[in-house]
Design a protein around this motif. Sequence first.
Motif, PDB file in Angstrom:
ATOM      1  N   PHE A  18       8.122  92.115 -60.795  1.00  0.00           N
ATOM      2  CA  PHE A  18       8.046  90.163 -61.143  1.00  0.00           C
ATOM      3  C   PHE A  18       7.992  89.083 -60.402  1.00  0.00           C
ATOM      4  CE2 PHE A  18      12.159  87.013 -61.995  1.00  0.00           C
ATOM      5  CZ  PHE A  18      11.152  86.670 -63.016  1.00  0.00           C
ATOM      6  N   ARG A  19       8.515  89.786 -59.084  1.00  0.00           N
ATOM      7  CA  ARG A  19       8.094  88.329 -57.528  1.00  0.00           C
ATOM      8  C   ARG A  19       7.228  87.256 -57.886  1.00  0.00           C
ATOM      9  NH1 ARG A  19      10.913  92.876 -53.638  1.00  0.00           N
ATOM     10  NH2 ARG A  19      12.762  93.185 -54.671  1.00  0.00           N
ATOM     11  N   SER A  20       6.274  88.386 -57.855  1.00  0.00           N
ATOM     12  CA  SER A  20       5.130  87.361 -57.715  1.00  0.00           C
ATOM     13  C   SER A  20       4.348  86.164 -58.885  1.00  0.00           C
ATOM     14  CB  SER A  20       3.259  88.422 -57.153  1.00  0.00           C
ATOM     15  OG  SER A  20       3.607  88.718 -56.102  1.00  0.00           O
ATOM     16  N   PRO A  21       4.210  87.319 -60.330  1.00  0.00           N
ATOM     17  CA  PRO A  21       3.868  86.254 -61.490  1.00  0.00           C
ATOM     18  C   PRO A  21       5.241  85.276 -61.306  1.00  0.00           C
ATOM     19  CG  PRO A  21       3.767  88.850 -62.025  1.00  0.00           C
ATOM     20  CD  PRO A  21       4.121  88.523 -60.330  1.00  0.00           C
ATOM     21  N   PHE A  22       6.530  85.539 -60.980  1.00  0.00           N
ATOM     22  CA  PHE A  22       7.158  84.737 -60.754  1.00  0.00           C
ATOM     23  C   PHE A  22       7.279  83.560 -60.005  1.00  0.00           C
ATOM     24  CE2 PHE A  22      10.826  82.760 -59.180  1.00  0.00           C
ATOM     25  CZ  PHE A  22      11.491  81.995 -60.525  1.00  0.00           C
ATOM     26  N   TYR A  23       6.822  83.594 -59.109  1.00  0.00           N
ATOM     27  CA  TYR A  23       6.376  82.437 -57.836  1.00  0.00           C
ATOM     28  C   TYR A  23       4.859  81.765 -58.405  1.00  0.00           C
ATOM     29  CZ  TYR A  23       6.061  80.232 -53.295  1.00  0.00           C
ATOM     30  OH  TYR A  23       5.976  79.178 -52.639  1.00  0.00           O
ATOM     31  N   LEU A  24       3.942  82.664 -58.970  1.00  0.00           N
ATOM     32  CA  LEU A  24       2.719  81.607 -59.920  1.00  0.00           C
ATOM     33  C   LEU A  24       3.554  80.458 -61.385  1.00  0.00           C
ATOM     34  CD1 LEU A  24       0.633  84.261 -59.617  1.00  0.00           C
ATOM     35  CD2 LEU A  24       0.199  82.672 -58.653  1.00  0.00           C
ATOM     36  N   ALA A  25       4.173  81.030 -61.237  1.00  0.00           N
ATOM     37  CA  ALA A  25       4.388  80.632 -63.071  1.00  0.00           C
ATOM     38  C   ALA A  25       5.356  79.283 -62.201  1.00  0.00           C
ATOM     39  CB  ALA A  25       5.862  81.105 -63.813  1.00  0.00           C
ATOM     40  N   ILE A  26       5.680  79.410 -61.305  1.00  0.00           N
ATOM     41  CA  ILE A  26       6.814  78.172 -60.933  1.00  0.00           C
ATOM     42  C   ILE A  26       5.844  77.297 -60.299  1.00  0.00           C
ATOM     43  CG2 ILE A  26       8.044  77.061 -58.601  1.00  0.00           C
ATOM     44  CD1 ILE A  26       9.580  79.759 -58.627  1.00  0.00           C
ATOM     45  N   ILE A  77      10.868  74.084 -51.603  1.00  0.00           N
ATOM     46  CA  ILE A  77      11.179  74.459 -49.770  1.00  0.00           C
ATOM     47  C   ILE A  77      12.614  74.928 -49.873  1.00  0.00           C
ATOM     48  CG2 ILE A  77      10.306  71.948 -48.537  1.00  0.00           C
ATOM     49  CD1 ILE A  77      13.637  71.388 -48.993  1.00  0.00           C
ATOM     50  N   GLY A  78      13.244  74.940 -51.093  1.00  0.00           N
ATOM     51  CA  GLY A  78      14.631  76.071 -51.649  1.00  0.00           C
ATOM     52  C   GLY A  78      13.832  77.431 -51.714  1.00  0.00           C
ATOM     53  N   GLY A  79      13.309  78.176 -51.578  1.00  0.00           N
ATOM     54  CA  GLY A  79      13.112  79.031 -52.198  1.00  0.00           C
ATOM     55  C   GLY A  79      12.093  79.530 -51.094  1.00  0.00           C
ATOM     56  N   GLU A  80      11.651  79.599 -50.152  1.00  0.00           N
ATOM     57  CA  GLU A  80      10.313  79.517 -49.201  1.00  0.00           C
ATOM     58  C   GLU A  80      11.293  80.614 -48.575  1.00  0.00           C
ATOM     59  OE1 GLU A  80       7.733  77.610 -45.622  1.00  0.00           O
ATOM     60  OE2 GLU A  80       9.228  77.272 -46.189  1.00  0.00           O
ATOM     61  N   ALA A  81      12.460  80.449 -48.092  1.00  0.00           N
ATOM     62  CA  ALA A  81      12.510  82.272 -47.875  1.00  0.00           C
ATOM     63  C   ALA A  81      12.673  83.099 -48.126  1.00  0.00           C
ATOM     64  CB  ALA A  81      13.677  82.191 -46.470  1.00  0.00           C
ATOM     65  N   MET A  82      13.869  82.457 -50.038  1.00  0.00           N
ATOM     66  CA  MET A  82      13.281  84.207 -50.770  1.00  0.00           C
ATOM     67  C   MET A  82      12.424  84.813 -51.109  1.00  0.00           C
ATOM     68  SD  MET A  82      14.812  83.673 -54.734  1.00  0.00           S
ATOM     69  CE  MET A  82      13.724  82.624 -54.943  1.00  0.00           C
ATOM     70  N   PHE A  83      10.867  84.140 -51.404  1.00  0.00           N
ATOM     71  CA  PHE A  83       9.892  84.613 -51.506  1.00  0.00           C
ATOM     72  C   PHE A  83       8.659  85.199 -50.311  1.00  0.00           C
ATOM     73  CE2 PHE A  83      10.399  81.412 -55.204  1.00  0.00           C
ATOM     74  CZ  PHE A  83      10.403  82.460 -56.487  1.00  0.00           C
ATOM     75  N   ARG A  84       9.561  84.461 -48.941  1.00  0.00           N
ATOM     76  CA  ARG A  84       8.664  85.600 -47.943  1.00  0.00           C
ATOM     77  C   ARG A  84      10.338  86.523 -47.792  1.00  0.00           C
ATOM     78  NH1 ARG A  84       9.024  80.898 -43.275  1.00  0.00           N
ATOM     79  NH2 ARG A  84       6.738  79.703 -43.498  1.00  0.00           N
ATOM     80  N   MET A  85      11.360  86.676 -47.845  1.00  0.00           N
ATOM     81  CA  MET A  85      11.386  88.052 -48.037  1.00  0.00           C
ATOM     82  C   MET A  85      11.422  88.873 -48.829  1.00  0.00           C
ATOM     83  SD  MET A  85      16.025  87.754 -49.001  1.00  0.00           S
ATOM     84  CE  MET A  85      15.714  86.362 -47.988  1.00  0.00           C
ATOM     85  N   THR A  86      10.664  87.925 -50.247  1.00  0.00           N
ATOM     86  CA  THR A  86      10.804  89.685 -51.749  1.00  0.00           C
ATOM     87  C   THR A  86       9.400  89.347 -51.269  1.00  0.00           C
ATOM     88  OG1 THR A  86      10.949  87.879 -52.712  1.00  0.00           O
ATOM     89  CG2 THR A  86      13.316  88.595 -52.788  1.00  0.00           C
ATOM     90  N   SER A  87       8.271  89.052 -50.346  1.00  0.00           N
ATOM     91  CA  SER A  87       6.622  89.071 -50.745  1.00  0.00           C
ATOM     92  C   SER A  87       6.346  88.829 -51.738  1.00  0.00           C
ATOM     93  CB  SER A  87       6.573  90.320 -50.268  1.00  0.00           C
ATOM     94  OG  SER A  87       7.165  91.103 -48.597  1.00  0.00           O
ATOM     95  N   GLY A  88       7.447  87.778 -52.048  1.00  0.00           N
ATOM     96  CA  GLY A  88       6.256  87.387 -53.811  1.00  0.00           C
ATOM     97  C   GLY A  88       5.316  85.929 -53.829  1.00  0.00           C
ATOM     98  N   GLY A  89       5.642  85.756 -52.438  1.00  0.00           N
ATOM     99  CA  GLY A  89       5.052  84.619 -51.930  1.00  0.00           C
ATOM    100  C   GLY A  89       3.085  84.815 -51.776  1.00  0.00           C
TER     101      GLY A  89
END
Length: 452
Positions: A27-35, A63-75
């Motif tokens: 779910f992580r990468s598609p969610f980031y692309l959706a954002i 900027i608020g979600g940067e660490a979250m997407f780094r730790m989940t490899s979603g970016g």
Amino acid sequence: MDKDIKYIGLVGFHILIGILLYAIPPFRSPFYLAIISYFIFRIITAPNHKKTFEVLLACSYIIGGEAMFRMTSGGLFYEISKYLVVLFVLFGMFYKGISGKGYPYFFYLIALVPAVVVASVNLRYDLNFRTSIAFVLSGPVCLGASALFCYDKKISQQQILDVILYMSLPIVSMVTYLYFYTPSLKSILRGTDSNFATSGGFGPNQVATLLGLGMFAFTVRLFIKSPSLILKFINGFILAFISYRGIITFSRGGVFAAIIMIGAFLFLLYTKSAYQRKQQIIFTFIMFCMLGAATWIVSSTRTSGLIDKRYANQDELGRDKNDISTGRGELFLEELEGFLDNPFLGVGASGMKNLRLETEGVIITSHNEVSRLLSEHGMLGIFILSILIFKPLAYRTQHKKNLFFYAFLVFWFATINHSAMRLAAPGFVYALSLLNITNEKRVIHRKSIAKL
């Protein structure tokens, strides 16, 4: 009331996002692309008078979600958040232009270029030139572009509160993810060093920095946007939980930055309030202090007292550590030495990393942006720092309605002194101090002549 329900719904939705990010990795990468797609759509389709506001909301969320997407490899890649902020503010410049009075930030961006030229000559072949340059300059460029866009842009007090809310929402998702990632502390706590296990398996310094930003955001909500008891309870609980998760990362920089940031905000809020409002602030502050004390007690109990030793600069056996900076002080002095040895153009972008690789055989990156600017840019580093420090202070002398001015500036300066510019947050938050906050226009209802 409708706004309060919508706010509670947004918070609940982002708690659900945190659960999904933990439970469903695909779910992580598609969610980031959706954002990304969602905010680009909002910016493009917004009416002209709302373009600036939409750009600020988009950047704040990223900027608020940067660490979250780094730790989940979603970016999509590691530094994508900084590039997205630059992309969004370029959208904003295209639609709304920039202020000619922000010209010092043009000079700031130009002053970054010589370090790239020096690096092209000095960097070793085993250090990738493009990635090394991008790593150290993406943050400063993000700051420069954000400052150019934000300088003297007019937004209302309510809009800046919404911007702060948008940077806090992905932090709610991140802290939810952290809760499920580390359900128990007893099995993972072994000492008083920064703890990757309590930080989602990612860098505690970066996670604590954004949790500190979340602490500030929900403190703002508690004092300004919690008119009812239920909202005070909800915002107080979220603030306490984010603070708890920030404390147990064992990374002190983000927590200290949050405390100073909150202090700067509360000072301005209190001094600019009328007498009756001051009484309300005092009441809320007493509750805030009780909440803080309870959070610390829970943190101390859950870590079996190890967190008390961490903040007392002791190891797990209670022995004092020699270096409170955990090695950062030595790096700072090395970079000052690099400046003294190369005072004119410096050692070039990533030059100190290159030097440490040659002398020590390991790649160690700077934690301090001030010393890095001096060592890698030489005299131009002093010029850059002068712009960054004095330009917003000069702007403040004529525009004093931004309640968060000193808080934003403090966050930038505190963060770059313990985490350099690894995150997009310090650069963009710095730019928010350059906004021109205006009072909302009051609607005046007039009786028609026919009814008089």
